[in-house]
Design a protein around this motif. Structure first.
Motif, PDB file in Angstrom:
ATOM      1  N   PRO A  83       0.825  -1.219   0.000  1.00  0.00           N
ATOM      2  CA  PRO A  83       0.000   0.000   0.000  1.00  0.00           C
ATOM      3  C   PRO A  83       0.853   1.261   0.000  1.00  0.00           C
ATOM      4  CG  PRO A  83      -0.020  -1.052   2.168  1.00  0.00           C
ATOM      5  CD  PRO A  83       0.658  -1.999   1.237  1.00  0.00           C
ATOM      6  N   ASP A  84       0.524   2.173  -0.911  1.00  0.00           N
ATOM      7  CA  ASP A  84       1.236   3.461  -1.032  1.00  0.00           C
ATOM      8  C   ASP A  84       2.738   3.280  -1.217  1.00  0.00           C
ATOM      9  OD1 ASP A  84      -1.170   4.859  -0.699  1.00  0.00           O
ATOM     10  OD2 ASP A  84      -1.000   4.742   1.485  1.00  0.00           O
ATOM     11  N   GLY A  85       3.134   2.164  -1.822  1.00  0.00           N
ATOM     12  CA  GLY A  85       4.545   1.940  -2.088  1.00  0.00           C
ATOM     13  C   GLY A  85       5.331   1.374  -0.925  1.00  0.00           C
ATOM     14  N   SER A  86       4.682   1.117   0.206  1.00  0.00           N
ATOM     15  CA  SER A  86       5.394   0.570   1.361  1.00  0.00           C
ATOM     16  C   SER A  86       5.606  -0.931   1.191  1.00  0.00           C
ATOM     17  CB  SER A  86       4.601   0.842   2.653  1.00  0.00           C
ATOM     18  OG  SER A  86       3.292   0.276   2.555  1.00  0.00           O
ATOM     19  N   LEU A  87       6.620  -1.458   1.847  1.00  0.00           N
ATOM     20  CA  LEU A  87       6.985  -2.868   1.711  1.00  0.00           C
ATOM     21  C   LEU A  87       6.292  -3.699   2.785  1.00  0.00           C
ATOM     22  CD1 LEU A  87      10.786  -2.455   0.887  1.00  0.00           C
ATOM     23  CD2 LEU A  87       8.823  -2.562  -0.669  1.00  0.00           C
ATOM     24  N   VAL A  88       4.975  -3.744   2.715  1.00  0.00           N
ATOM     25  CA  VAL A  88       4.177  -4.514   3.665  1.00  0.00           C
ATOM     26  C   VAL A  88       2.945  -5.049   2.950  1.00  0.00           C
ATOM     27  CG1 VAL A  88       4.914  -3.168   5.674  1.00  0.00           C
ATOM     28  CG2 VAL A  88       2.870  -2.473   4.394  1.00  0.00           C
ATOM     29  N   TYR A  89       2.300  -6.005   3.625  1.00  0.00           N
ATOM     30  CA  TYR A  89       0.946  -6.420   3.265  1.00  0.00           C
ATOM     31  C   TYR A  89       0.006  -5.815   4.312  1.00  0.00           C
ATOM     32  CZ  TYR A  89       3.236 -10.114   0.518  1.00  0.00           C
ATOM     33  OH  TYR A  89       4.013 -10.819  -0.362  1.00  0.00           O
ATOM     34  N   THR A 149      -3.018 -21.784  10.037  1.00  0.00           N
ATOM     35  CA  THR A 149      -2.311 -20.528   9.764  1.00  0.00           C
ATOM     36  C   THR A 149      -1.523 -20.637   8.462  1.00  0.00           C
ATOM     37  OG1 THR A 149      -2.117 -20.047  12.134  1.00  0.00           O
ATOM     38  CG2 THR A 149      -0.615 -18.877  10.643  1.00  0.00           C
ATOM     39  N   TYR A 150      -1.651 -19.618   7.639  1.00  0.00           N
ATOM     40  CA  TYR A 150      -0.948 -19.535   6.357  1.00  0.00           C
ATOM     41  C   TYR A 150       0.025 -18.351   6.438  1.00  0.00           C
ATOM     42  CZ  TYR A 150      -4.860 -22.432   4.674  1.00  0.00           C
ATOM     43  OH  TYR A 150      -5.795 -23.409   4.496  1.00  0.00           O
ATOM     44  N   GLU A 151       1.303 -18.621   6.294  1.00  0.00           N
ATOM     45  CA  GLU A 151       2.315 -17.568   6.315  1.00  0.00           C
ATOM     46  C   GLU A 151       2.893 -17.390   4.913  1.00  0.00           C
ATOM     47  OE1 GLU A 151       5.132 -18.818   9.250  1.00  0.00           O
ATOM     48  OE2 GLU A 151       3.881 -18.118  10.928  1.00  0.00           O
ATOM     49  N   TYR A 152       3.068 -16.150   4.503  1.00  0.00           N
ATOM     50  CA  TYR A 152       3.567 -15.871   3.161  1.00  0.00           C
ATOM     51  C   TYR A 152       4.433 -14.612   3.180  1.00  0.00           C
ATOM     52  CZ  TYR A 152      -0.419 -12.601   3.091  1.00  0.00           C
ATOM     53  OH  TYR A 152      -1.318 -11.597   3.376  1.00  0.00           O
ATOM     54  N   PHE A 153       5.151 -14.376   2.070  1.00  0.00           N
ATOM     55  CA  PHE A 153       6.061 -13.235   2.019  1.00  0.00           C
ATOM     56  C   PHE A 153       6.268 -12.819   0.567  1.00  0.00           C
ATOM     57  CE2 PHE A 153       8.521 -17.099   1.721  1.00  0.00           C
ATOM     58  CZ  PHE A 153       9.446 -16.841   0.720  1.00  0.00           C
ATOM     59  N   CYS A 154       6.878 -11.640   0.401  1.00  0.00           N
ATOM     60  CA  CYS A 154       7.272 -11.144  -0.920  1.00  0.00           C
ATOM     61  C   CYS A 154       8.753 -11.483  -1.109  1.00  0.00           C
ATOM     62  CB  CYS A 154       7.039  -9.636  -1.019  1.00  0.00           C
ATOM     63  SG  CYS A 154       7.628  -8.901  -2.563  1.00  0.00           S
ATOM     64  N   GLN A 155       9.081 -12.249  -2.125  1.00  0.00           N
ATOM     65  CA  GLN A 155      10.459 -12.710  -2.306  1.00  0.00           C
ATOM     66  C   GLN A 155      11.480 -11.571  -2.421  1.00  0.00           C
ATOM     67  OE1 GLN A 155       9.768 -15.394  -5.614  1.00  0.00           O
ATOM     68  NE2 GLN A 155      10.042 -17.196  -4.308  1.00  0.00           N
ATOM     69  N   PRO A 156      11.212 -10.531  -3.245  1.00  0.00           N
ATOM     70  CA  PRO A 156      12.228  -9.466  -3.341  1.00  0.00           C
ATOM     71  C   PRO A 156      12.355  -8.636  -2.070  1.00  0.00           C
ATOM     72  CG  PRO A 156      10.747  -9.459  -5.249  1.00  0.00           C
ATOM     73  CD  PRO A 156      10.126 -10.337  -4.215  1.00  0.00           C
ATOM     74  N   HIS A 157      11.338  -8.644  -1.199  1.00  0.00           N
ATOM     75  CA  HIS A 157      11.339  -7.725  -0.056  1.00  0.00           C
ATOM     76  C   HIS A 157      11.146  -8.432   1.277  1.00  0.00           C
ATOM     77  CE1 HIS A 157       9.659  -5.303  -3.567  1.00  0.00           C
ATOM     78  NE2 HIS A 157      10.848  -4.770  -3.341  1.00  0.00           N
ATOM     79  N   LYS A 158      11.472  -9.730   1.324  1.00  0.00           N
ATOM     80  CA  LYS A 158      11.308 -10.455   2.588  1.00  0.00           C
ATOM     81  C   LYS A 158      12.235  -9.904   3.666  1.00  0.00           C
ATOM     82  CE  LYS A 158      11.422 -15.092   4.622  1.00  0.00           C
ATOM     83  NZ  LYS A 158      11.678 -16.529   4.389  1.00  0.00           N
ATOM     84  N   THR A 159      13.481  -9.616   3.288  1.00  0.00           N
ATOM     85  CA  THR A 159      14.433  -9.087   4.274  1.00  0.00           C
ATOM     86  C   THR A 159      14.033  -7.708   4.772  1.00  0.00           C
ATOM     87  OG1 THR A 159      15.798  -8.217   2.459  1.00  0.00           O
ATOM     88  CG2 THR A 159      16.338 -10.415   3.297  1.00  0.00           C
ATOM     89  N   ALA A 160      13.187  -7.017   4.010  1.00  0.00           N
ATOM     90  CA  ALA A 160      12.714  -5.701   4.440  1.00  0.00           C
ATOM     91  C   ALA A 160      11.493  -5.816   5.345  1.00  0.00           C
ATOM     92  CB  ALA A 160      12.377  -4.836   3.225  1.00  0.00           C
ATOM     93  N   GLY A 161      11.062  -7.055   5.580  1.00  0.00           N
ATOM     94  CA  GLY A 161       9.942  -7.258   6.489  1.00  0.00           C
ATOM     95  C   GLY A 161       8.593  -7.397   5.822  1.00  0.00           C
ATOM     96  N   MET A 162       8.567  -7.659   4.514  1.00  0.00           N
ATOM     97  CA  MET A 162       7.289  -7.793   3.818  1.00  0.00           C
ATOM     98  C   MET A 162       6.803  -9.235   3.940  1.00  0.00           C
ATOM     99  SD  MET A 162       6.272  -6.394   0.040  1.00  0.00           S
ATOM    100  CE  MET A 162       4.546  -6.310  -0.468  1.00  0.00           C
TER     101      MET A 162
END
Length: 229
Positions: A83-89, A149-162
């Motif tokens: 959202p709004d370019g931030s590295l989160v869900y 529980t389902y856990e998921y992440f963004c591959q390019p931005h996982k280290t950034a906490g996404m």
């Protein structure tokens, strides 16, 4: 004139007239048209000329993908990707999305170069996520059926906490989750009568302690005799 010469002279115009009549009949026959169709055989030839002019204009953009497991008609929740370019869900890990079985989650990309890679999920689940990097405007949907529980992440931005998680529970409205704030007593999963019984019990204990303390401190009642004359 001899009879033979007379007959010969008379036959010449007659022959000429006969030849002329024959020629006229032949000409008349050549000017006619006769069409014969053999029995059992027919040929039809149709020639047509036409012009059909039309203009059809259509534009369409397909910017979404629906998982094979996505079902129509059930409840739907939305997760915003970047959202709004931030590295989160959003919702994310700090505020997990809690849903009931059969809920379809629509992931909506709000910024570029994000995906959904599955970190972990219940053993009976078969969620594949969406590992292709997509840009703003893309949507992806999946219907969650298996509890857990389902856990998921963004591959390019996982280290950034996404990273984020989704919890599939029988009663997603009990005990909070998916949102903060005060809860009504009946929303905590316990009948409201039980809360009143608990409060009354605590009040009775407090009153008993105070009464016991008073008796121990001041002893007998004021109406009890002292034994003096």
């Amino acid at each position: 004139m001899k009879r033979r010469d007379f007959v010969r002279a008379a036959s010449v115009p007659a022959a000429a007239a006969t030849a002329s009549a024959t020629a006229g009949v032949g000409s008349a026959q050549e000017m006619g048209t006769t069409t014969e169709t053999p029995s059992g055989t027919g040929t039809t030839s149709t020639t047509g000329t036409g012009t059909d002019t039309g203009t059809v204009t259509g534009t369409g953009t397909e910017t979404g993908e629906t998982d094979d497991n996505a079902a129509a008609g059930g409840p739907t929740k939305t997760v915003t990707v970047g959202p709004d370019g931030s590295l989160v869900y959003e919702p994310g890990t700090s505020d997990p999305l809690k849903i009931a079985p059969g809920t379809t989650v629509e992931f909506v990309w709000d910024s570029d170069n994000h995906n959904i890679a599955v970190e972990s999920q219940p053993d009976a689940a078969d969620w594949q996520g969406h590992e292709t990097l997509e840009n703003a405007g893309f949507t992806y949907s999946h219907t969650f059926e298996t509890l857990g529980t389902y856990e998921y992440f963004c591959q390019p931005h996982k280290t950034a906490g996404m990273v984020a998680s989704i919890e599939v529970v029988e009663n997603p409205n009990a005990g909070g989750g998916g949102g903060g704030g005060e809860k009504e007593l009946h929303s905590l999963g316990v009948p409201i009568q039980a809360h009143w019984v608990g409060a009354a019990t605590i009040l009775a204990i407090v009153v008993t302690v105070i009464f016991t303390f008073y008796i121990l401190k001041y002893g007998e009642s004021a109406h009890t005799g002292t034994g003096r004359n």
